[in-house]
Scaffold this motif. Structure first.
Motif, PDB file in Angstrom:
ATOM      1  N   GLN A 166       0.893  -1.205  -0.254  1.00 35.83           N
ATOM      2  CA  GLN A 166      -0.011  -0.045   0.059  1.00 35.83           C
ATOM      3  C   GLN A 166       0.965   1.328  -0.007  1.00 35.83           C
ATOM      4  OE1 GLN A 166      -2.721   1.064  -1.262  1.00 35.83           O
ATOM      5  NE2 GLN A 166      -3.967   0.214   0.058  1.00 35.83           N
ATOM      6  N   ARG A 167       1.882   1.028   0.629  1.00 33.87           N
ATOM      7  CA  ARG A 167       3.067   2.416   0.675  1.00 33.87           C
ATOM      8  C   ARG A 167       3.315   2.695  -1.005  1.00 33.87           C
ATOM      9  NH1 ARG A 167       5.173   3.879   5.549  1.00 33.87           N
ATOM     10  NH2 ARG A 167       4.355   2.567   7.379  1.00 33.87           N
ATOM     11  N   VAL A 168       3.667   1.543  -1.767  1.00 29.88           N
ATOM     12  CA  VAL A 168       4.128   1.740  -3.014  1.00 29.88           C
ATOM     13  C   VAL A 168       2.798   2.243  -3.851  1.00 29.88           C
ATOM     14  CG1 VAL A 168       4.596   0.384  -5.084  1.00 29.88           C
ATOM     15  CG2 VAL A 168       5.520  -0.132  -3.038  1.00 29.88           C
ATOM     16  N   GLY A 169       1.611   1.719  -3.432  1.00 29.40           N
ATOM     17  CA  GLY A 169       0.497   2.452  -4.124  1.00 29.40           C
ATOM     18  C   GLY A 169       0.269   3.743  -3.751  1.00 29.40           C
ATOM     19  N   ILE A 170       0.398   4.288  -2.615  1.00 25.56           N
ATOM     20  CA  ILE A 170       0.498   5.600  -2.384  1.00 25.56           C
ATOM     21  C   ILE A 170       1.582   6.163  -2.912  1.00 25.56           C
ATOM     22  CG2 ILE A 170       0.722   7.553  -0.534  1.00 25.56           C
ATOM     23  CD1 ILE A 170      -0.729   5.354   1.496  1.00 25.56           C
ATOM     24  N   ALA A 171       2.761   6.021  -3.039  1.00 26.16           N
ATOM     25  CA  ALA A 171       3.850   6.598  -3.824  1.00 26.16           C
ATOM     26  C   ALA A 171       3.341   6.789  -5.231  1.00 26.16           C
ATOM     27  CB  ALA A 171       5.174   5.792  -3.596  1.00 26.16           C
ATOM     28  N   ARG A 172       2.944   5.639  -5.783  1.00 24.83           N
ATOM     29  CA  ARG A 172       2.418   5.543  -7.120  1.00 24.83           C
ATOM     30  C   ARG A 172       1.546   6.899  -7.435  1.00 24.83           C
ATOM     31  NH1 ARG A 172      -0.125   0.537  -9.590  1.00 24.83           N
ATOM     32  NH2 ARG A 172      -1.623   1.260  -8.127  1.00 24.83           N
ATOM     33  N   ALA A 173       0.366   6.822  -6.578  1.00 19.59           N
ATOM     34  CA  ALA A 173      -0.692   7.853  -6.769  1.00 19.59           C
ATOM     35  C   ALA A 173      -0.168   9.175  -6.586  1.00 19.59           C
ATOM     36  CB  ALA A 173      -1.690   7.389  -5.681  1.00 19.59           C
ATOM     37  N   ILE A 174       0.871   9.546  -5.885  1.00 21.67           N
ATOM     38  CA  ILE A 174       0.907  10.867  -5.464  1.00 21.67           C
ATOM     39  C   ILE A 174       2.445  11.182  -6.671  1.00 21.67           C
ATOM     40  CG2 ILE A 174       0.166  11.032  -3.533  1.00 21.67           C
ATOM     41  CD1 ILE A 174       2.995  11.174  -2.122  1.00 21.67           C
ATOM     42  N   ALA A 175       2.820  10.257  -7.344  1.00 20.85           N
ATOM     43  CA  ALA A 175       4.317  10.526  -8.098  1.00 20.85           C
ATOM     44  C   ALA A 175       4.029  11.783  -9.056  1.00 20.85           C
ATOM     45  CB  ALA A 175       4.495   9.285  -8.858  1.00 20.85           C
ATOM     46  N   ALA A 176       2.801  11.948  -9.794  1.00 20.70           N
ATOM     47  CA  ALA A 176       2.834  13.029 -10.722  1.00 20.70           C
ATOM     48  C   ALA A 176       2.476  14.450 -10.046  1.00 20.70           C
ATOM     49  CB  ALA A 176       1.821  12.911 -11.729  1.00 20.70           C
ATOM     50  N   LYS A 177       2.524  14.469  -8.596  1.00 22.28           N
ATOM     51  CA  LYS A 177       2.137  15.516  -7.855  1.00 22.28           C
ATOM     52  C   LYS A 177       0.729  15.933  -8.090  1.00 22.28           C
ATOM     53  CE  LYS A 177       6.975  17.043  -7.781  1.00 22.28           C
ATOM     54  NZ  LYS A 177       7.891  18.319  -8.005  1.00 22.28           N
ATOM     55  N   PRO A 178      -0.446  15.130  -7.900  1.00 18.38           N
ATOM     56  CA  PRO A 178      -1.657  15.463  -8.243  1.00 18.38           C
ATOM     57  C   PRO A 178      -2.127  16.479  -6.894  1.00 18.38           C
ATOM     58  CG  PRO A 178      -1.542  13.218  -7.078  1.00 18.38           C
ATOM     59  CD  PRO A 178      -0.042  13.835  -7.376  1.00 18.38           C
ATOM     60  N   SER A 179      -3.270  17.242  -7.361  1.00 15.91           N
ATOM     61  CA  SER A 179      -3.905  18.038  -6.582  1.00 15.91           C
ATOM     62  C   SER A 179      -4.989  17.478  -5.734  1.00 15.91           C
ATOM     63  CB  SER A 179      -4.531  19.254  -7.234  1.00 15.91           C
ATOM     64  OG  SER A 179      -5.546  18.776  -8.118  1.00 15.91           O
ATOM     65  N   VAL A 180      -5.285  16.204  -6.106  1.00 16.82           N
ATOM     66  CA  VAL A 180      -6.541  15.198  -5.409  1.00 16.82           C
ATOM     67  C   VAL A 180      -6.001  14.080  -5.412  1.00 16.82           C
ATOM     68  CG1 VAL A 180      -8.743  14.643  -5.771  1.00 16.82           C
ATOM     69  CG2 VAL A 180      -8.095  17.071  -6.169  1.00 16.82           C
ATOM     70  N   LEU A 181      -6.187  13.314  -4.041  1.00 17.03           N
ATOM     71  CA  LEU A 181      -5.603  11.891  -4.124  1.00 17.03           C
ATOM     72  C   LEU A 181      -7.254  11.183  -3.485  1.00 17.03           C
ATOM     73  CD1 LEU A 181      -3.958   9.535  -3.820  1.00 17.03           C
ATOM     74  CD2 LEU A 181      -3.568  10.200  -1.469  1.00 17.03           C
ATOM     75  N   LEU A 182      -7.486  10.221  -4.421  1.00 20.35           N
ATOM     76  CA  LEU A 182      -9.051   9.504  -3.936  1.00 20.35           C
ATOM     77  C   LEU A 182      -8.299   8.089  -3.411  1.00 20.35           C
ATOM     78  CD1 LEU A 182     -10.900  10.068  -7.355  1.00 20.35           C
ATOM     79  CD2 LEU A 182     -10.768  11.391  -5.197  1.00 20.35           C
ATOM     80  N   ALA A 183      -8.994   7.837  -2.163  1.00 20.30           N
ATOM     81  CA  ALA A 183      -8.455   6.544  -1.533  1.00 20.30           C
ATOM     82  C   ALA A 183      -9.502   5.716  -1.288  1.00 20.30           C
ATOM     83  CB  ALA A 183      -7.743   6.590  -0.320  1.00 20.30           C
ATOM     84  N   ASP A 184      -9.646   4.384  -2.077  1.00 16.49           N
ATOM     85  CA  ASP A 184     -10.980   3.692  -2.014  1.00 16.49           C
ATOM     86  C   ASP A 184     -10.727   2.537  -1.133  1.00 16.49           C
ATOM     87  OD1 ASP A 184     -13.236   2.568  -2.418  1.00 16.49           O
ATOM     88  OD2 ASP A 184     -13.061   2.191  -4.540  1.00 16.49           O
ATOM     89  N   GLU A 185     -10.940   2.619   0.324  1.00  8.57           N
ATOM     90  CA  GLU A 185     -10.867   1.300   1.204  1.00  8.57           C
ATOM     91  C   GLU A 185      -9.424   1.133   1.184  1.00  8.57           C
ATOM     92  OE1 GLU A 185     -13.112   0.366   3.038  1.00  8.57           O
ATOM     93  OE2 GLU A 185     -15.061   0.441   2.185  1.00  8.57           O
ATOM     94  N   ALA A 186      -8.772   2.065   1.503  1.00  8.22           N
ATOM     95  CA  ALA A 186      -7.214   1.883   1.390  1.00  8.22           C
ATOM     96  C   ALA A 186      -6.544   0.948   2.560  1.00  8.22           C
ATOM     97  CB  ALA A 186      -6.296   3.144   1.260  1.00  8.22           C
ATOM     98  N   THR A 187      -7.459   0.916   3.770  1.00  6.35           N
ATOM     99  CA  THR A 187      -6.932   0.100   4.656  1.00  6.35           C
ATOM    100  C   THR A 187      -7.770  -1.088   4.891  1.00  6.35           C
ATOM    101  OG1 THR A 187      -8.320   1.372   6.198  1.00  6.35           O
ATOM    102  CG2 THR A 187      -6.118   2.330   5.903  1.00  6.35           C
ATOM    103  N   SER A 188      -8.726  -1.469   4.176  1.00  7.80           N
ATOM    104  CA  SER A 188      -9.697  -2.610   4.310  1.00  7.80           C
ATOM    105  C   SER A 188      -8.901  -3.986   4.509  1.00  7.80           C
ATOM    106  CB  SER A 188     -10.769  -2.613   3.593  1.00  7.80           C
ATOM    107  OG  SER A 188     -11.738  -1.631   3.694  1.00  7.80           O
ATOM    108  N   ALA A 189      -7.925  -4.009   3.743  1.00  6.54           N
ATOM    109  CA  ALA A 189      -7.161  -5.334   3.644  1.00  6.54           C
ATOM    110  C   ALA A 189      -5.743  -5.478   4.530  1.00  6.54           C
ATOM    111  CB  ALA A 189      -6.512  -5.541   2.253  1.00  6.54           C
ATOM    112  N   LEU A 190      -5.796  -4.520   5.555  1.00  7.18           N
ATOM    113  CA  LEU A 190      -4.695  -4.521   6.421  1.00  7.18           C
ATOM    114  C   LEU A 190      -5.230  -4.771   7.864  1.00  7.18           C
ATOM    115  CD1 LEU A 190      -3.035  -1.127   4.909  1.00  7.18           C
ATOM    116  CD2 LEU A 190      -2.614  -3.681   4.283  1.00  7.18           C
ATOM    117  N   ASP A 191      -4.009  -5.247   8.587  1.00  4.38           N
ATOM    118  CA  ASP A 191      -4.273  -5.366  10.131  1.00  4.38           C
ATOM    119  C   ASP A 191      -4.495  -4.166  10.764  1.00  4.38           C
ATOM    120  OD1 ASP A 191      -1.287  -4.824  11.432  1.00  4.38           O
ATOM    121  OD2 ASP A 191      -1.052  -6.089   9.741  1.00  4.38           O
ATOM    122  N   PRO A 192      -4.763  -4.424  12.012  1.00  4.05           N
ATOM    123  CA  PRO A 192      -5.003  -2.881  12.901  1.00  4.05           C
ATOM    124  C   PRO A 192      -3.787  -2.083  12.878  1.00  4.05           C
ATOM    125  CG  PRO A 192      -6.145  -4.523  14.028  1.00  4.05           C
ATOM    126  CD  PRO A 192      -5.433  -5.098  12.623  1.00  4.05           C
TER     127      PRO A 192
END
Length: 341
Positions: free
Chosen positions: A152-178
């Motif tokens: 998920q850290r890679v996913g976040i890095a990829r999502a912000i790589a091009a310096k977007p103004s908006v980030l959409l996170a769809d259930e980004a933590t649902s597959a992770l432990d607490p």
């Protein structure tokens, strides 16, 4: 305050089965997201949260209404301009959506190559992002070699790589432990605070929302039933759906069935009190009870904190003369939200 995203009068239909009527999954949605904030969309499964997110980045088209990003009508754009707009909108997914055949470096670099960045600039940017998300030394690892949190850290890095103004996170933590969920929530907060990226996060987890969001909208059956500051929503939910979500999280919600069962166990007049700020941690209840010669017993509830601000909900059984209880409730109602049952 600048509006980064405006959703106005949006409804969305999907075709029905066979010759059946279309299925309306979103109904008359109105939402405004301020530039630089974290905005949450929360609700049970099937509430329409992910569909609304896909409308914002143009992957779905509304049946009615408009979606504006930085004042631009997303769904009025020709295909080439829509692709350009999407460069300013990053996306983080529940199941990571990484290319397993590519390295971590390549996964992060891909959107930059598509955007036409030069190789040297790509290398510098990927190195910066790997440091930011805490994955130094993983540039040439494959996704299968990573834990869920690292993916998920890679996913976040990829999502912000091009310096977007908006980030959409769809259930980004649902597959992770607490524990990993907390780490990813902290990382998303850092993305917002350090880069000023506006984040819209979809989740069904109220604990994630309480740690991450500034403002939220509660969705139920395709409608927004309540919106507001996260602290206000947690401390004083107004809609039954919201109260149920909050109560499930804080373990303070009493259903009608609970109240019926407890009514036989607790004599006296029964109330629920929602409070926030210094009132939640102060001696208001006990001081008012003493002043009006009222006793009380606690049925259920407690006090918690969101972003270092306290909120609480208590269910009480009141004992004393009716007139004294009336005076107690009249004064208590000027400082808190009181419900009798």
């Amino acid at each position: 305050m600048t509006e980064r995203i405006q959703v106005s009068g949006v409804s969305k239909d999907y075709p029905g089965r066979g010759k059946g009527e279309p299925v309306r999954v979103l109904r008359d949605i109105d939402i405004s997201v301020h530039a630089g904030e974290v905005y949450g969309l929360i609700g049970r499964s099937g509430a329409g949260k992910s569909t609304l997110l896909r409308l914002i980045n143009g992957l779905e088209t509304p049946t009615e209404g408009r979606v504006l990003v930085d004042g631009v009508d997303v769904h009025a754009l020709p295909p080439a301009e829509l692709r350009t707009l999407r460069h300013s909108i990053g996306m983080v997914f529940q199941q990571f959506n990484l290319w397993n055949s590519r390295t971590v470096f390549s996964n992060i670099a891909t959107p930059l190559k598509l955007a036409g960045w030069k190789d040297d600039d790509i290398s510098r940017r990927v190195a910066e992002l790997l440091d930011f998300v805490g994955l130094d030394g993983k540039a040439f690892a494959r996704p299968r070699q990573l834990s869920g949190g690292q993916k998920q850290r890679v996913g976040i890095a990829r999502a912000i790589a091009a310096k977007p103004s908006v980030l959409l996170a769809d259930e980004a933590t649902s597959a992770l432990d607490p524990q990993t969920t907390t780490e990813i929530v902290d990382l998303l907060r850092s993305v917002n605070q350090e880069f000023g990226i506006t984040i819209v996060v979809v989740t069904h987890e109220m604990d994630v929302m309480s740690q991450l969001a500034d403002r939220v909208s509660i969705l139920s059956d395709g409608r927004v039933v309540e919106s507001g500051d996260i602290h206000q929503i947690l401390a004083r939910p107004q809609h039954p759906v919201t109260a149920n979500l909050v109560g499930s999280y804080t373990r303070t919600f009493l259903s009608d069935k609970d109240r019926d069962e407890l009514s036989s166990q607790f004599a006296g007049r029964r109330i629920s009190v929602a409070m926030d700020g210094v009132i939640a941690e102060g001696p208001l209840l006990s001081s008012l009870a003493r002043a009006h010669s009222v006793d009380f017993s606690i049925i259920q509830g407690g006090v918690a904190r969101v972003k270092n601000l306290p909120y609480g909900q208590l269910s009480l059984a009141l004992h004393g003369e009716d007139a004294a209880i009336d005076r107690f409730l009249a004064e208590l109602s000027t400082r808190t939200t009181v419900t009798t049952w």
